[in-house]
Design a protein around this motif. Structure first.
Motif, mmCIF file in Angstrom:
data_model
loop_
_atom_site.group_PDB
_atom_site.id
_atom_site.type_symbol
_atom_site.label_atom_id
_atom_site.label_comp_id
_atom_site.label_asym_id
_atom_site.label_seq_id
_atom_site.Cartn_x
_atom_site.Cartn_y
_atom_site.Cartn_z
ATOM 1 N N ARG A 52 -11.712 21.559 3.729
ATOM 2 C CA ARG A 52 -12.654 21.822 4.818
ATOM 3 C C ARG A 52 -12.106 22.933 5.731
ATOM 4 O O ARG A 52 -11.778 22.684 6.896
ATOM 5 N N PRO A 53 -11.974 24.126 5.210
ATOM 6 C CA PRO A 53 -11.328 25.206 5.964
ATOM 7 C C PRO A 53 -12.038 25.594 7.260
ATOM 8 O O PRO A 53 -11.421 26.192 8.145
ATOM 9 N N LYS A 54 -13.311 25.265 7.383
ATOM 10 C CA LYS A 54 -14.056 25.632 8.585
ATOM 11 C C LYS A 54 -14.021 24.536 9.661
ATOM 12 O O LYS A 54 -14.659 24.669 10.701
ATOM 13 N N GLU A 55 -13.294 23.472 9.389
ATOM 14 C CA GLU A 55 -13.263 22.344 10.322
ATOM 15 C C GLU A 55 -11.866 22.115 10.896
ATOM 16 O O GLU A 55 -11.449 20.978 11.118
ATOM 17 N N THR A 56 -11.149 23.197 11.150
ATOM 18 C CA THR A 56 -9.763 23.097 11.609
ATOM 19 C C THR A 56 -9.625 22.255 12.871
ATOM 20 O O THR A 56 -8.770 21.358 12.945
ATOM 21 N N ASP A 57 -10.434 22.522 13.864
ATOM 22 C CA ASP A 57 -10.333 21.795 15.133
ATOM 23 C C ASP A 57 -10.588 20.307 14.935
ATOM 24 O O ASP A 57 -9.878 19.461 15.509
ATOM 25 N N ARG A 58 -11.590 19.995 14.142
ATOM 26 C CA ARG A 58 -11.919 18.587 13.890
ATOM 27 C C ARG A 58 -10.775 17.885 13.156
ATOM 28 O O ARG A 58 -10.449 16.730 13.468
ATOM 29 N N ALA A 115 -4.290 14.072 15.376
ATOM 30 C CA ALA A 115 -3.795 13.625 16.677
ATOM 31 C C ALA A 115 -4.213 12.181 16.950
ATOM 32 O O ALA A 115 -3.421 11.374 17.455
ATOM 33 N N SER A 116 -5.450 11.843 16.583
ATOM 34 C CA SER A 116 -5.950 10.485 16.764
ATOM 35 C C SER A 116 -5.204 9.512 15.869
ATOM 36 O O SER A 116 -4.851 8.395 16.289
ATOM 37 N N LEU A 117 -4.946 9.931 14.650
ATOM 38 C CA LEU A 117 -4.225 9.100 13.694
ATOM 39 C C LEU A 117 -2.826 8.769 14.220
ATOM 40 O O LEU A 117 -2.355 7.626 14.107
ATOM 41 N N LYS A 118 -2.164 9.754 14.830
ATOM 42 C CA LYS A 118 -0.805 9.558 15.342
ATOM 43 C C LYS A 118 -0.780 8.648 16.564
ATOM 44 O O LYS A 118 0.274 8.143 16.952
ATOM 45 N N LYS A 119 -1.937 8.406 17.161
ATOM 46 C CA LYS A 119 -2.041 7.451 18.271
ATOM 47 C C LYS A 119 -2.479 6.073 17.774
ATOM 48 O O LYS A 119 -2.816 5.199 18.553
ATOM 49 N N GLN A 120 -2.500 5.884 16.440
ATOM 50 C CA GLN A 120 -2.900 4.625 15.801
ATOM 51 C C GLN A 120 -4.369 4.288 16.068
ATOM 52 O O GLN A 120 -4.750 3.118 16.134
ATOM 53 N N GLU A 121 -5.214 5.302 16.177
ATOM 54 C CA GLU A 121 -6.628 5.067 16.467
ATOM 55 C C GLU A 121 -7.487 4.973 15.205
ATOM 56 O O GLU A 121 -8.680 4.673 15.306
ATOM 57 N N CYS A 122 -6.913 5.205 14.043
ATOM 58 C CA CYS A 122 -7.647 5.113 12.776
ATOM 59 C C CYS A 122 -7.364 3.753 12.147
ATOM 60 O O CYS A 122 -6.211 3.442 11.835
ATOM 61 N N CYS A 146 0.852 -1.195 0.000
ATOM 62 C CA CYS A 146 0.000 0.000 0.000
ATOM 63 C C CYS A 146 0.888 1.244 0.000
ATOM 64 O O CYS A 146 2.053 1.182 0.408
ATOM 65 N N PRO A 147 0.357 2.373 -0.459
ATOM 66 C CA PRO A 147 1.178 3.584 -0.549
ATOM 67 C C PRO A 147 1.423 4.237 0.805
ATOM 68 O O PRO A 147 0.612 4.110 1.734
ATOM 69 N N LEU A 148 2.550 4.918 0.901
ATOM 70 C CA LEU A 148 2.876 5.757 2.054
ATOM 71 C C LEU A 148 2.788 7.208 1.621
ATOM 72 O O LEU A 148 3.501 7.626 0.703
ATOM 73 N N ILE A 149 1.910 7.976 2.242
ATOM 74 C CA ILE A 149 1.783 9.381 1.871
ATOM 75 C C ILE A 149 2.264 10.259 3.021
ATOM 76 O O ILE A 149 2.271 9.851 4.181
ATOM 77 N N ARG A 150 2.683 11.455 2.689
ATOM 78 C CA ARG A 150 3.169 12.392 3.689
ATOM 79 C C ARG A 150 2.022 12.837 4.594
ATOM 80 O O ARG A 150 0.967 13.256 4.105
ATOM 81 N N LEU A 151 2.224 12.748 5.882
ATOM 82 C CA LEU A 151 1.186 13.154 6.820
ATOM 83 C C LEU A 151 0.852 14.629 6.651
ATOM 84 O O LEU A 151 -0.323 15.020 6.673
ATOM 85 N N GLU A 152 1.859 15.476 6.460
ATOM 86 C CA GLU A 152 1.609 16.908 6.339
ATOM 87 C C GLU A 152 0.818 17.224 5.073
ATOM 88 O O GLU A 152 -0.054 18.093 5.077
ATOM 89 N N ALA A 153 1.102 16.498 3.982
ATOM 90 C CA ALA A 153 0.335 16.701 2.752
ATOM 91 C C ALA A 153 -1.123 16.291 2.949
ATOM 92 O O ALA A 153 -2.039 16.953 2.452
ATOM 93 N N TYR A 154 -1.343 15.213 3.676
ATOM 94 C CA TYR A 154 -2.703 14.762 3.990
ATOM 95 C C TYR A 154 -3.423 15.821 4.816
ATOM 96 O O TYR A 154 -4.575 16.178 4.534
ATOM 97 N N ARG A 155 -2.750 16.328 5.829
ATOM 98 C CA ARG A 155 -3.332 17.360 6.686
ATOM 99 C C ARG A 155 -3.683 18.612 5.884
ATOM 100 O O ARG A 155 -4.777 19.170 6.015
ATOM 101 N N GLU A 156 -2.765 19.067 5.038
ATOM 102 C CA GLU A 156 -2.993 20.266 4.236
ATOM 103 C C GLU A 156 -4.160 20.079 3.278
ATOM 104 O O GLU A 156 -4.939 21.005 3.036
ATOM 105 N N SER A 157 -4.296 18.873 2.734
ATOM 106 C CA SER A 157 -5.402 18.589 1.825
ATOM 107 C C SER A 157 -6.743 18.675 2.555
ATOM 108 O O SER A 157 -7.717 19.236 2.032
ATOM 109 N N LEU A 158 -6.787 18.140 3.768
ATOM 110 C CA LEU A 158 -8.024 18.216 4.554
ATOM 111 C C LEU A 158 -8.377 19.660 4.882
ATOM 112 O O LEU A 158 -9.540 20.078 4.772
ATOM 113 N N LEU A 159 -7.380 20.439 5.284
ATOM 114 C CA LEU A 159 -7.621 21.843 5.636
ATOM 115 C C LEU A 159 -8.068 22.656 4.423
ATOM 116 O O LEU A 159 -8.906 23.551 4.545
ATOM 117 N N LYS A 160 -7.520 22.338 3.272
ATOM 118 C CA LYS A 160 -7.894 23.049 2.049
ATOM 119 C C LYS A 160 -9.342 22.762 1.668
ATOM 120 O O LYS A 160 -10.086 23.666 1.257
#
Length: 203
Positions: free
Chosen positions: A111-117, A123-130, A95-109
């Motif tokens: 869904r700009p109004k959902e920053t906190d979510r 944070a949940s992903l980094k705790k292996q909860e996904c 399976c592919p490995l993607i950059r976490l920061e690129a994933y985060r930036e894509s989500l923010l782009k």
């Protein structure tokens, strides 16, 4: 719960190695860092389940465009061992490995109004909860945070690959601790014994 986990520690490990793994698991998720990796297997000229590789061809259907991302091996180690003779050629699944920061930036782009979510999701992903993603911190030759996408697996004929070249371009091999987490996450993503569906039988 920890006592239950202790029952299922790999039996091929020595007592001291089992104890070390158990101690690592007791500290989860506060120790998800370079301890996920091991350099002890670097000299081995084989590809292990959970290895990170610098590049393999990847297609995301229905698109037929081929890209060459970093990948993580999903196949069992013995199933892709090149010296094993088989009735039909084996394939290597990854399976592919993607950059976490690129994933985060894509989500923010998107869904700009959902920053906190979004930040809570990261944070949940980094705790292996996904369940569909495996978080990988920087370590060995992996220079930045990445995530493995379990729901994007592809396969490649093993006999069409240059295994010595794959080994030369290995990014990491998981430690006993990292491998345990990896298999645990794989089992959650691909198997759901309590899916809640009564399937019945054909009369």
């Amino acid at each position: 719960m920890l006592s239950d986990i202790e029952k299922y520690l790999p039996k091929y490990l020595s007592q001291s190695e089992q104890s070390k793994l158990f101690e690592e698991l007791k500290q989860f998720p506060d120790n998800i860092h370079k301890r996920l990796y091991s350099s002890q297997r670097d000299p081995d000229a084989i590809i292990f389940q959970g290895d990170g590789l610098a590049s393999l061809p990847f297609v995301e259907l229905p698109s037929t465009d081929v890209i060459y991302p970093m990948v993580m091996i999903v196949s069992n180690t013995c199933d892709i061992f090149p010296d094993h003779s088989r009735a039909i050629p084996s394939s290597i699944v990854y399976c592919p490995l993607i950059r976490l920061e690129a994933y985060r930036e894509s989500l923010l782009k998107n869904r700009p109004k959902e920053t906190d979510r979004i930040e809570a999701h990261i944070a949940s992903l980094k705790k292996q909860e996904c369940s569909s993603m495996f978080y990988l911190p920087p370590g060995l030759r992996l220079k930045e945070e990445r995530i493995a996408l379990f729901d994007r697996v592809v396969h490649h004929r093993a006999d069409a690959l240059d295994f010595p070249d794959l080994v030369k371009n290995r990014l990491f091999t998981l430690s006993d601790y990292g491998f345990y987490l990896f298999l645990f996450k794989l089992s959650i993503h691909f198997t759901r014994l309590r899916e809640g569906v009564v399937r019945g039988y054909t009369d």
